[in-house]
Design a protein around this motif. Structure first.
Motif, mmCIF file in Angstrom:
data_model
loop_
_atom_site.group_PDB
_atom_site.id
_atom_site.type_symbol
_atom_site.label_atom_id
_atom_site.label_comp_id
_atom_site.label_asym_id
_atom_site.label_seq_id
_atom_site.Cartn_x
_atom_site.Cartn_y
_atom_site.Cartn_z
ATOM 1 N N VAL A 133 -5.931 5.962 -22.261
ATOM 2 C CA VAL A 133 -5.143 5.390 -21.174
ATOM 3 C C VAL A 133 -4.882 6.459 -20.114
ATOM 4 O O VAL A 133 -5.022 6.213 -18.916
ATOM 5 N N SER B 125 -7.581 8.682 -13.251
ATOM 6 C CA SER B 125 -8.621 8.386 -12.257
ATOM 7 C C SER B 125 -8.132 7.337 -11.254
ATOM 8 O O SER B 125 -8.535 7.346 -10.099
ATOM 9 N N ILE B 126 -7.248 6.443 -11.682
ATOM 10 C CA ILE B 126 -6.720 5.454 -10.731
ATOM 11 C C ILE B 126 -5.753 6.109 -9.743
ATOM 12 O O ILE B 126 -5.793 5.842 -8.542
ATOM 13 N N LEU B 127 -4.910 6.992 -10.265
ATOM 14 C CA LEU B 127 -3.928 7.651 -9.386
ATOM 15 C C LEU B 127 -4.621 8.549 -8.370
ATOM 16 O O LEU B 127 -4.239 8.595 -7.200
ATOM 17 N N ILE C 254 4.994 3.708 -12.566
ATOM 18 C CA ILE C 254 3.906 2.821 -12.995
ATOM 19 C C ILE C 254 3.011 3.538 -14.003
ATOM 20 O O ILE C 254 2.657 2.994 -15.050
ATOM 21 N N ALA D 282 0.817 -1.198 0.000
ATOM 22 C CA ALA D 282 0.000 0.000 0.000
ATOM 23 C C ALA D 282 0.860 1.261 0.000
ATOM 24 O O ALA D 282 0.472 2.278 -0.535
ATOM 25 N N LYS E 94 4.899 5.490 -8.108
ATOM 26 C CA LYS E 94 3.615 5.727 -8.781
ATOM 27 C C LYS E 94 3.830 6.369 -10.147
ATOM 28 O O LYS E 94 3.174 6.017 -11.120
ATOM 29 N N PHE F 262 2.193 2.479 -18.045
ATOM 30 C CA PHE F 262 0.896 2.312 -18.715
ATOM 31 C C PHE F 262 0.789 3.236 -19.927
ATOM 32 O O PHE F 262 0.351 2.833 -21.001
ATOM 33 N N LEU G 183 3.300 2.926 -1.604
ATOM 34 C CA LEU G 183 4.154 3.191 -2.749
ATOM 35 C C LEU G 183 4.668 4.615 -2.646
ATOM 36 O O LEU G 183 3.932 5.511 -2.273
ATOM 37 N N ASP H 135 -7.809 6.944 -17.774
ATOM 38 C CA ASP H 135 -7.923 5.884 -16.773
ATOM 39 C C ASP H 135 -6.811 5.978 -15.736
ATOM 40 O O ASP H 135 -7.056 5.820 -14.535
ATOM 41 N N VAL H 136 -5.596 6.256 -16.188
ATOM 42 C CA VAL H 136 -4.468 6.364 -15.259
ATOM 43 C C VAL H 136 -4.740 7.494 -14.263
ATOM 44 O O VAL H 136 -4.548 7.345 -13.056
#
Lengths: 305, 256
Positions: free
Chosen positions: A34, A40-42, A18, A8, A15, A22, A10, A37-38
């Motif tokens: 991409v 919103s994930i970050l 990563i 958890a 980050k 992507f 990182l 999405d990246v």
């Protein structure tokens, strides 16, 4: 779970790495999706901005994306060969420099190229003649192809007696996300003019990618390299023979791609899974007893394979 | 989660493992969801007792051990690892034997494993796995492939028997990658994964194994076909749109 606790935490740097991974692995024309999405994930704009500011320029150059210049003076290709600065790319055809926004993938403005950014008149003669021939070929062969001829070595050579090198880049992309399909063709031809040997050496690298993603994810990734050479002649004659070398090799490569596809169903695919069993009939699920019987017998007789 | 699945649809299929582990580290609280929704390349262990290999998946895992379908034992050994009931284990043994023959007839090699377990509503679940290395250094008989892998995961939820019929719900995933490499044409690599579902209510007269086997055979045939015709066909079409074959070009050329 204990392992999750460890993972958890990182660091920001991890980050960013990563996120960059992507972004850089986006299929042709899909980096914006991409990126969304990246992001919103970050859920961290600082990390995202850092990752995108590093990844987009690399992606744009390796995919040799084509941007429209604002004053209708045509297109400019974003490549590592015409990069003057992180966001400045030379278009030798119009003798302009395009200032681009990598993340928006947009050309913001153009300015006239300075003299020192352009090749010498001697080199320009070769470059310009080749550009015209390659353009003619690309217009014929690619429905949506863009090309450029750039000088990467010896742009200040002002007459016979020295080596110099041009590079021909061809980039064609077809994006149709509504049909779940995107693809790109990129070729780079390094053309070395060897003054002492009076020869021109041509080295090509072709890369073709395609992504089809309706109810699945299937990607083609094909690469090819080749070499050829011709005589060092006048700019016009050089242009003709170099462009016909390029045409010849690209046509042959396309034919070999077609052959690879034709070989798929009957040969290549068969090594993975056959269409029908070795017995050429569907598997006898209703009568599997026979297998236990024959297996017992072959075991007894010692003829098990 | 939606964004994560969006990314997995775009990432090159050959990088699925890297992509998944990256997502797991970014989204640790979604790890179980990610692991169940993203299919990963299948791993293999060797069953020391009978010298046969078996395939690992979520369905034969308990803690950090995996149950072998051949010896019914966990690797590494696990004291009280969960086991299927005796009756279901009998069907599992039979399924493994028959499926190995099926696999050999279609794949000419490869590894297969079948796992079964009881579910909460009087039925059971069966998972059929196949892994084939078709490269020329692996089990590719014809030697065309530099690299080539076919991995299939079929999960069948079997409902309880009702008036002599049973409902089967099959979810299949096929992951495939192949690379050919030769001097004249360079490297040519296709990879992909597709997932399909199929529902069927059929009489139980011929037994579960027969029904499930037919379903899987039909599904594998269809998926192989769509990968070959539709998916690879679409990428080929794309290539031809980018640079149409020369015959078309020559017709348009005024000279030469």
């Amino acid at each position: 779970m204990a392992e999750e606790e460890e993972e958890a935490e990182l660091s920001e740097k991890q980050k960013v790495e990563i996120a960059k991974w992507f972004l850089l692995n986006s299929p042709p024309g899909e980096i914006q999706y991409v990126a969304k999405d990246v992001k919103s994930i970050l859920n961290d704009d600082g990390v995202y901005d850092e990752a995108s500011s590093e990844a987009f320029p690399l992606y744009n150059k390796s995919h040799m994306i084509c941007l429209q210049m604002p004053d209708r003076s045509g297109d400019v290709l974003v490549t590592s060969f015409n990069e003057l600065d992180v966001n400045a790319f030379l278009d030798p055809r119009s003798a302009q420099v395009a200032i681009v926004d990598h993340v928006k993938q947009d050309c913001i403005e153009v300015r006239p190229a300075k003299d020192e950014e352009l090749p010498s008149p001697y080199i320009e003669e070769f470059r310009c003649a080749l550009d015209a021939e390659v353009m003619r070929y690309v217009d014929e062969a690619y429905p949506k192809g863009v090309c450029s001829v750039l000088c990467v070595n010896g742009k200040d050579v002002d007459g016979p007696g020295s080596d110099f090198e041009l590079v021909v880049v061809i980039s064609a992309a077809r994006l149709s996300p509504q049909n779940f399909c995107n693809g790109s063709w990129r070729s780079v031809w390094n053309v070395g003019f060897k003054d002492d040997q009076q020869r021109v050496e041509v080295k090509g690298k072709i890369q073709v990618g395609a992504h089809y993603f309706e109810e699945g994810n299937v990607q083609l990734d094909a690469k090819h390299e080749c070499e050829d050479s011709t005589l060092f002649q006048s700019p016009e004659d050089c242009a003709l023979s170099i462009s016909s070398i390029i045409r010849h090799h690209e046509t042959e490569y396309l034919a070999s791609l077609e052959a690879s596809y034709l070989n798929l169903p009957d040969t290549t695919f068969k090594d993975l899974r056959r269409k029908l069993p070795v017995t050429r009939t569907l598997f006898p699920w209703h009568n599997t007893m026979q297998f236990s019987l024959t297996r017992d017998i072959s075991k007894e007789l010692g003829i098990e394979k | 989660m939606e964004a994560a699945m969006g990314l997995m649809r775009r990432i090159p299929p050959k990088h699925i493992e890297t992509g998944l582990s990256a997502l797991l580290s970014l989204l640790p609280h979604h790890s179980s969801e990610l692991l169940s929704q993203v299919d990963q390349p299948l791993q293999v262990l060797s069953d020391m007792d009978c010298g046969k290999e078996f395939i690992l998946c979520e369905y034969n895992r308990d803690a950090d051990s995996y149950r072998s379908p051949w010896s019914n034992k966990y690797h590494p050994p696990l004291e009280d690892g969960s086991l299927p009931s005796l009756q279901l284990r009998k069907l599992e043994i039979e399924a493994n034997d028959i499926f190995a023959i099926y696999r050999d007839q279609y794949y000419e090699g490869g590894i297969s494993s079948v796992y079964m377990w009881e579910d909460d509503n009087e039925g059971f679940v069966a998972c059929f796995l196949i892994k084939k290395d078709g490269s020329k250094t692996g089990q590719g008989r014809r030697g065309y492939l530099q690299e080539g892998a076919w991995e299939a995961i079929h999960v069948i939820e079997v409902g309880p028997e009702e008036e002599g019929t049973t409902n089967y719900r099959l979810t299949s995933t096929v992951m495939l990658s192949l690379t050919t490499n030769n001097e004249s044409s360079g490297t040519f690599s296709l990879s992909g994964s597709i997932r399909r579902e199929m529902n069927m209510r059929v009489p139980l007269a011929e037994g579960h194994l027969c029904n499930m086997g037919r379903m899987i055979e039909e599904m594998e045939g269809k998926m192989r076909n769509s990968l070959d015709q539709v998916y690879f066909g679409k990428t080929r079409e794309m290539v031809c749109t980018l640079r149409p074959p020369s015959e078309v070009v020559q017709m348009r050329m005024p000279e030469s």
